[in-house]
Design a protein around this motif. Structure first.
Motif, PDB file in Angstrom:
ATOM      1  N   GLY A 352     -27.245 -44.864 -33.892  1.00  8.71           N
ATOM      2  CA  GLY A 352     -27.021 -45.270 -35.278  1.00  8.71           C
ATOM      3  C   GLY A 352     -26.160 -44.311 -36.075  1.00  8.71           C
ATOM      4  N   GLN A 353     -25.503 -43.362 -35.415  1.00  8.72           N
ATOM      5  CA  GLN A 353     -24.694 -42.383 -36.142  1.00  8.72           C
ATOM      6  C   GLN A 353     -23.492 -43.041 -36.813  1.00  8.72           C
ATOM      7  N   ARG A 354     -22.792 -43.923 -36.091  1.00  5.17           N
ATOM      8  CA  ARG A 354     -21.614 -44.575 -36.677  1.00  5.17           C
ATOM      9  C   ARG A 354     -22.003 -45.443 -37.867  1.00  5.17           C
ATOM     10  N   TYR A 355     -23.105 -46.140 -37.759  1.00  7.53           N
ATOM     11  CA  TYR A 355     -23.564 -46.977 -38.874  1.00  7.53           C
ATOM     12  C   TYR A 355     -23.864 -46.123 -40.106  1.00  7.53           C
ATOM     13  N   SER A 356     -24.489 -44.982 -39.904  1.00 10.44           N
ATOM     14  CA  SER A 356     -24.809 -44.093 -41.028  1.00 10.44           C
ATOM     15  C   SER A 356     -23.547 -43.540 -41.671  1.00 10.44           C
ATOM     16  N   ARG A 357     -22.558 -43.189 -40.853  1.00 11.27           N
ATOM     17  CA  ARG A 357     -21.312 -42.682 -41.417  1.00 11.27           C
ATOM     18  C   ARG A 357     -20.587 -43.763 -42.224  1.00 11.27           C
ATOM     19  N   ILE A 358     -20.622 -44.992 -41.759  1.00 12.90           N
ATOM     20  CA  ILE A 358     -19.994 -46.087 -42.504  1.00 12.90           C
ATOM     21  C   ILE A 358     -20.679 -46.296 -43.852  1.00 12.90           C
ATOM     22  N   LYS A 359     -22.008 -46.259 -43.869  1.00 10.18           N
ATOM     23  CA  LYS A 359     -22.748 -46.433 -45.116  1.00 10.18           C
ATOM     24  C   LYS A 359     -22.471 -45.293 -46.089  1.00 10.18           C
ATOM     25  N   GLN A 360     -22.336 -44.080 -45.578  1.00 13.60           N
ATOM     26  CA  GLN A 360     -22.011 -42.957 -46.450  1.00 13.60           C
ATOM     27  C   GLN A 360     -20.654 -43.161 -47.121  1.00 13.60           C
ATOM     28  N   ALA A 361     -19.666 -43.617 -46.345  1.00 17.83           N
ATOM     29  CA  ALA A 361     -18.336 -43.853 -46.905  1.00 17.83           C
ATOM     30  C   ALA A 361     -18.369 -44.961 -47.954  1.00 17.83           C
ATOM     31  N   GLU A 362     -19.155 -46.002 -47.738  1.00 22.79           N
ATOM     32  CA  GLU A 362     -19.255 -47.090 -48.722  1.00 22.79           C
ATOM     33  C   GLU A 362     -19.900 -46.602 -50.014  1.00 22.79           C
ATOM     34  N   ILE A 363     -20.907 -45.756 -49.903  1.00 19.85           N
ATOM     35  CA  ILE A 363     -21.550 -45.209 -51.104  1.00 19.85           C
ATOM     36  C   ILE A 363     -20.574 -44.332 -51.878  1.00 19.85           C
ATOM     37  N   GLN A 364     -19.772 -43.540 -51.184  1.00 18.98           N
ATOM     38  CA  GLN A 364     -18.785 -42.698 -51.852  1.00 18.98           C
ATOM     39  C   GLN A 364     -17.751 -43.539 -52.587  1.00 18.98           C
ATOM     40  N   LEU A 365     -17.376 -44.666 -52.019  1.00 15.14           N
ATOM     41  CA  LEU A 365     -16.442 -45.559 -52.714  1.00 15.14           C
ATOM     42  C   LEU A 365     -17.050 -46.104 -54.000  1.00 15.14           C
ATOM     43  N   ASN A 366     -18.311 -46.491 -53.953  1.00 13.59           N
ATOM     44  CA  ASN A 366     -18.978 -46.978 -55.159  1.00 13.59           C
ATOM     45  C   ASN A 366     -19.093 -45.873 -56.209  1.00 13.59           C
ATOM     46  N   GLU A 367     -19.374 -44.664 -55.755  1.00 10.91           N
ATOM     47  CA  GLU A 367     -19.429 -43.535 -56.689  1.00 10.91           C
ATOM     48  C   GLU A 367     -18.072 -43.318 -57.356  1.00 10.91           C
ATOM     49  N   MET A 368     -17.004 -43.466 -56.576  1.00 10.90           N
ATOM     50  CA  MET A 368     -15.665 -43.264 -57.115  1.00 10.90           C
ATOM     51  C   MET A 368     -15.333 -44.291 -58.192  1.00 10.90           C
ATOM     52  N   ASP A 369     -15.806 -45.515 -58.044  1.00 13.07           N
ATOM     53  CA  ASP A 369     -15.578 -46.534 -59.075  1.00 13.07           C
ATOM     54  C   ASP A 369     -16.235 -46.141 -60.393  1.00 13.07           C
ATOM     55  N   TRP A 370     -17.461 -45.652 -60.329  1.00 10.92           N
ATOM     56  CA  TRP A 370     -18.143 -45.206 -61.539  1.00 10.92           C
ATOM     57  C   TRP A 370     -17.434 -44.005 -62.170  1.00 10.92           C
ATOM     58  N   GLN A 371     -16.990 -43.086 -61.344  1.00 12.08           N
ATOM     59  CA  GLN A 371     -16.288 -41.918 -61.866  1.00 12.08           C
ATOM     60  C   GLN A 371     -14.976 -42.310 -62.536  1.00 12.08           C
ATOM     61  N   ARG A 372     -14.295 -43.279 -61.967  1.00 14.23           N
ATOM     62  CA  ARG A 372     -13.029 -43.703 -62.562  1.00 14.23           C
ATOM     63  C   ARG A 372     -13.237 -44.367 -63.920  1.00 14.23           C
ATOM     64  N   SER A 373     -14.219 -45.229 -64.019  1.00 13.74           N
ATOM     65  CA  SER A 373     -14.481 -45.885 -65.306  1.00 13.74           C
ATOM     66  C   SER A 373     -14.868 -44.863 -66.370  1.00 13.74           C
ATOM     67  N   ASP A 374     -15.648 -43.864 -65.998  1.00 13.60           N
ATOM     68  CA  ASP A 374     -16.020 -42.821 -66.955  1.00 13.60           C
ATOM     69  C   ASP A 374     -14.810 -41.983 -67.348  1.00 13.60           C
ATOM     70  N   LEU A 375     -13.928 -41.688 -66.378  1.00 12.62           N
ATOM     71  CA  LEU A 375     -12.734 -40.898 -66.676  1.00 12.62           C
ATOM     72  C   LEU A 375     -11.791 -41.658 -67.597  1.00 12.62           C
ATOM     73  N   VAL A 376     -11.631 -42.960 -67.373  1.00 15.14           N
ATOM     74  CA  VAL A 376     -10.761 -43.759 -68.245  1.00 15.14           C
ATOM     75  C   VAL A 376     -11.280 -43.749 -69.673  1.00 15.14           C
ATOM     76  N   ARG A 377     -12.591 -43.906 -69.836  1.00 17.90           N
ATOM     77  CA  ARG A 377     -13.173 -43.878 -71.184  1.00 17.90           C
ATOM     78  C   ARG A 377     -12.961 -42.511 -71.841  1.00 17.90           C
ATOM     79  N   THR A 378     -13.148 -41.445 -71.079  1.00 20.34           N
ATOM     80  CA  THR A 378     -12.964 -40.098 -71.624  1.00 20.34           C
ATOM     81  C   THR A 378     -11.510 -39.846 -72.002  1.00 20.34           C
ATOM     82  N   LEU A 379     -10.582 -40.278 -71.153  1.00 22.69           N
ATOM     83  CA  LEU A 379      -9.160 -40.065 -71.442  1.00 22.69           C
ATOM     84  C   LEU A 379      -8.721 -40.837 -72.679  1.00 22.69           C
TER      85      LEU A 379
END
Length: 470
Positions: A352-379
């Motif tokens: 299950g190592q590959r599956y876990s790595r894929i899920k980690q990458a998907e979570i990081q992408l979702n985190e990046m979306d939240w960070q971008r929306s917050d950065l746009v509001r701040t800018l």
């Protein structure tokens, strides 16, 4: 010394090319440089800019390294082995039907096995192998996608280089404006000092003629002495601002130069610039970097997904082998040996190592979306605040300009009144100080406006970097 000569060559070219705009030199050893010229020199000479450019070049070689993994790999190899103890081979002759009716064959076999120690020694003392090995990936989905990930990293490095240039432009502008502020402030204080010195000399002459008291002489001399520390501080401020600008331009501290403009000249174009302020944040360095990092995470996710795909590689070799007994280099007989083959690898299970790595990458992408929306509001909030500060600075400049006119008129009236004896020295000195404060406040307001505009330009990331060329 070499760097200093290099600068003088560059500076001489600047002066010859831009003499109509920059003006002539003020002396044999002093150069007159405009703001654009200072920025161009900094973008070409500052070490941090060179480091950023070298990083871009390094990442380009990193991509070529990844691309080289798709090409065939050819290697030459040679080996020599000396046998210390030969292998022993055993054979069971009974399995080949060696028995006769009277048992004579069995007895002969036993006798032979006994005499040979129970086995046969095989192999030779020396063995050699020389040849070429070839390998090449034929189907490598994960490696193919890695090229896209390398492209994203190159884009990130290029954006970092651009960000370094934007910061350099901002730093040079602020340092240049600070030098202008220090020079204009020093000139204003010098005018006040000269007026105080003139008044002190006047009272000293009147005292020698008996037309003024000693108190008046002491009071005017003290007023003059009180301005001298401000002059010293002004000279120190000019030296510090000039040194800071020289450091940003990557030049030696011994280089003498003077700016070609003053703060007062920027007032003519500020109203037009305020009306044409661009609020677009799409070129912001942080926002662009975040988008590139999001692309990197997407490519990394695809790389992890393609690790589930099978891979196929081609291998081939061509070797020459030789074996002999006794002396290593005597009686060699070389025999060619070659082969070609395909290797297929199908990943099935890794816990299950590959599956876990894929899920980690998907979570990081979702985190990046939240960070971008917050950065746009701040800018957007920072942009609104910066524009508001610029508008307030423009109003303050207008107020200070009007205050200077009123202070000049009041000082002129008070000076005439003092000359005819209708006003005291304290009244004259108060009008001088009021005029000095008005001018200093005016220059400070222009400086604040220019710095606010430079910071907004850095925030929006829209500085015309390509236009600053030598």
């Amino acid at each position: 010394m070499l760097r200093l000569k290099r600068f003088f060559l560059i500076a001489t070219a600047i002066v010859l090319f831009c003499s109509g705009k920059a003006g002539a030199q003020t002396g044999t050893d002093t150069l007159r440089l405009s703001l654009d010229q200072c920025i161009a020199i900094a973008l070409n000479e500052n070490p941090s800019i060179h480091v950023a450019d070298m990083e871009v070049e390094r990442m380009d070689y990193s991509k070529k390294e990844t691309l080289g993994q798709l090409l065939p790999t050819l290697a030459f190899g040679a080996s020599y082995n000396r046998t210390l103890a030969k292998q022993t081979m055993y054979m069971n002759m009974n399995r080949f039907g060696g028995s006769t009716g009277d048992g004579s064959t069995d007895e002969a076999s036993k006798s032979s096995s006994s005499s040979s120690g129970g086995g046969i020694k095989v192999g030779l003392d020396n063995s050699y192998s020389v040849g070429f090995n070839l390998s090449m990936p034929v189907i490598a989905p994960q490696l193919w996608k890695t090229l896209d990930l390398t492209d994203s990293r190159i884009l990130e490095t290029i954006e970092r280089s651009r960000q370094s240039r934007l910061q350099m432009v901002n730093q040079v502008k602020n340092a240049y404006y600070l030098l202008l502020l220090a020079r204009d402030s020093y000139r204003t204080i010098m005018e006040s000092y000269e007026m105080a010195k003139f008044t002190a000399d006047l009272y000293a002459k009147q005292f020698s003629l008996g037309a003024a008291s000693q108190y008046d002489v002491l009071r005017t001399e003290v007023a003059m002495k009180n301005v001298e520390p401000e002059l010293t501080q002004g000279m120190i401020a000019i030296k510090q601002a000039r040194l800071q600008l020289l450091i940003l331009m990557g030049m030696e501290a011994s280089v003498e130069f003077e700016p070609t403009t003053s703060l007062e000249q920027y007032e003519k174009s500020m109203y037009e610039e305020v009306l044409s302020i661009d609020r677009n944040i799409s070129q912001n360095a942080q926002l662009r970097m975040l988008d590139i990092q999001k692309r990197q995470l997407g490519d990394a996710l695809d790389v992890q997904k393609r690790s589930l795909y099978p891979t196929l590689s081609l291998t081939a070799n061509y070797n020459w082998t030789s074996m002999n007994d006794g002396t290593p280099f005597k009686g060699l007989r070389w025999s060619p040996y070659s082969m070609i083959g395909l290797t297929l690898s199908v990943p099935l299970f890794e816990g299950g190592q590959r599956y876990s790595r894929i899920k980690q990458a998907e979570i990081q992408l979702n985190e990046m979306d939240w960070q971008r929306s917050d950065l746009v509001r701040t800018l957007n909030m920072q942009t609104d605040l910066a524009v508001e500060n610029i508008h307030l600075n423009v109003k303050q400049i207008g107020t200070c300009a009007l205050s200077i006119k009123q202070a000049e008129t009041a000082h002129s009236i008070m000076k005439q009144s003092f000359e005819i004896g209708a006003a005291s020295y304290l009244d004259l000195r108060d009008s001088e100080l009021a005029l000095t404060r008005s001018r200093l406040a005016y220059y400070q307001a222009i400086y604040n406006y220019l710095v606010a505009g430079s910071d907004l330009e850095l925030l929006l990331g829209n500085a015309p970097i390509e236009s600053y060329k030598l």
